[in-house]
Design an enzyme around this catalytic site. Structure first.
Site: not given
Ligand code: URA
Length: 435
Positions: A82, A161, A168, A183, A187
């Protein structure tokens, strides 16, 4: 349990229990906890923070809010990668066929670009016919048979999320370390791989602009992954200038293909090899980084990584002849050279400005709904540490609209920080973070 009491508890700096965090995320996901209470909570977290245990609990609760993929039908150790997102970041395109050519299965979920950063799916769609909308059956079959499959994120991966991030975003609570780390990792953990390698960008074009914040984010994510039972490591890589020389979808695909042919820019290759080295070690394919580097070079030299890329493109419906003849990619109608107005040395190239210039040309999305032009972009001719003479070309802009090109040209020109003092070439791979 009442959400009101949990907000009060966090507001006064106390620790939330595992059960309380589960209650909060489950209630927020099913709608029984309203947005206004959840936003009060995220603001309290911004002021009071969360400790390591709370951050892990938040991540696991978000992971469990939707599907957790079962990749057990794929043989071998699955290692996911990632990136926190950057400009010119076409790493997955070169990295996945290299590791797959070495027998490490890649089962990856990717996203589209938004704002000044690009996305892997948009780049792959430069191949006519290519689709990430494949069935689970095809996804698993492709990984088992050819070693790579890339799908778009399914709607039901960590839905808590998705909802929380949207909240957010409009309540000024994005920039809190535990919230960001949980967050991203929720994933990744829902994606079902056995191990995770993270590319945490640092600098002007990165989400984390300060070096110490990037290291703190990397440490937080590595700790979450490890505590969740996955081998996890991170590499901090430079984003104080775009990665490689190409910015823009088809230009970046061509650069990734050139890299698979052994002719890519050195900084890009270093990032690919740093991340690939960790993936090969986690998968048990290499004993150390040195052996991994030799293996990766061997599949570039013998053409098998390029062959693997073509096989993957074909398996997902794309026209693989483009891999062997990059002149087939769509070309922009016009090009414009950006010239230096002084002599000196390039100290920095504000990556965010270059990313915004590409978006201005139509190569990036201002909103999730924007259509993008795959042919436009920017090729950098000078990078950090290079000397420049008055009148020399710094970069070339490729576009289809002269007005947009004028706007982009101003941004690219101003992105170059040139001064008389000699500039040191900054390393692109800054630091490895292990648990
Ligand atoms: N990318 C994400 O997936 N989540 C965040 O909180 C910030 C960047």
């Amino acid at each position: 349990m009442r959400m009101y009491d949990l907000i009060e508890k966090k507001k006064s700096g106390k620790e939330l229990s595992t059960e309380e965090i589960r209650f909060m995320i489950e209630g927020f996901t099913d709608g029984s906890i309203p947005d206004y209470q959840m936003s009060a909570m995220t603001m309290a977290i911004c002021f009071q923070g969360m400790n390591e245990r709370e951050t892990v609990d938040l991540t696991l609760a978000m992971r469990d809010s939707g599907d957790v993929l079962d990749l057990s039908k794929i043989s071998g150790i699955k290692v996911d990668k990632h990136s926190t997102g950057g400009v010119g970041d076409k790493t997955s395109l070169a990295l996945t066929p290299i590791v797959a050519a070495l027998g490490v299965p890649v089962a990856k979920m990717s996203g589209r670009g938004l704002g000044h950063t690009g996305g892997t799916i948009d780049k792959l769609e430069c191949f006519p016919g290519f689709t990430t909308g494949i069935s689970e059956e095809t996804f698993l079959k492709n990984v088992n048979e050819i070693g790579i499959a890339i799908a778009g994120q399914t709607a039901n991966l960590a839905p808590a999320d998705k909802k929380l991030y949207a909240l957010r975003d409009v309540t000024a609570t994005v920039d809190q370390m535990s919230l960001i780390a949980s967050s991203i990792m929720s994933k990744k953990l829902a994606s079902g791989s056995d191990a995770i390698v993270l590319d945490v960008k640092t600098g002007n074009g990165a989400f984390m602009k300060k070096y110490e914040d990037s290291v703190a984010l990397a440490k937080a994510m590595v700790s979450i992954g490890t505590m969740a039972g996955k081998k996890t490591a991170a590499v901090i890589t430079d984003m104080d200038q775009p990665l490689g020389l190409a910015v823009g979808n088809s230009l970046e695909v061509i650069e990734a293909i050139e890299t698979l042919r052994g002719r890519g820019p050195e900084d890009f290759k270093q990032v690919v090899f740093a991340l690939g080295g960790l993936m090969l070690q986690f998968a048990g394919r290499a004993a150390n980084q040195e052996e991994a580097m030799q293996l990766m070079q061997s599949v570039i030299d013998d053409g098998s990584a390029l062959e693997k890329f073509a096989e993957f493109i074909r398996a997902q419906g794309g026209d693989a002849s483009y891999v062997y003849d990059t002149s087939l990619f769509p070309k922009a109608a016009y090009c414009m050279e950006i010239k230096a107005k002084d002599s000196g040395f390039v100290h920095r190239i504000l990556a965010e400005e270059v990313g915004i210039a590409c978006m201005t040309l139509g190569g990036g999305r201002e909103t999730k709904e924007s259509e993008i032009d795959l042919s436009v972009g920017i090729l950098l001719h000078k990078k950090n540490g290079d000397s420049v003479k008055d009148g020399e070309t710094l970069a070339v802009i490729y576009g289809n609209d002269k007005e947009k090109m004028d706007l982009a040209a101003g941004k690219v020109f101003h992105a170059y920080e040139i001064s008389q003092e000699k500039a040191e070439k900054l390393p692109v791979v800054r630091e490895y973070i292990f648990s």
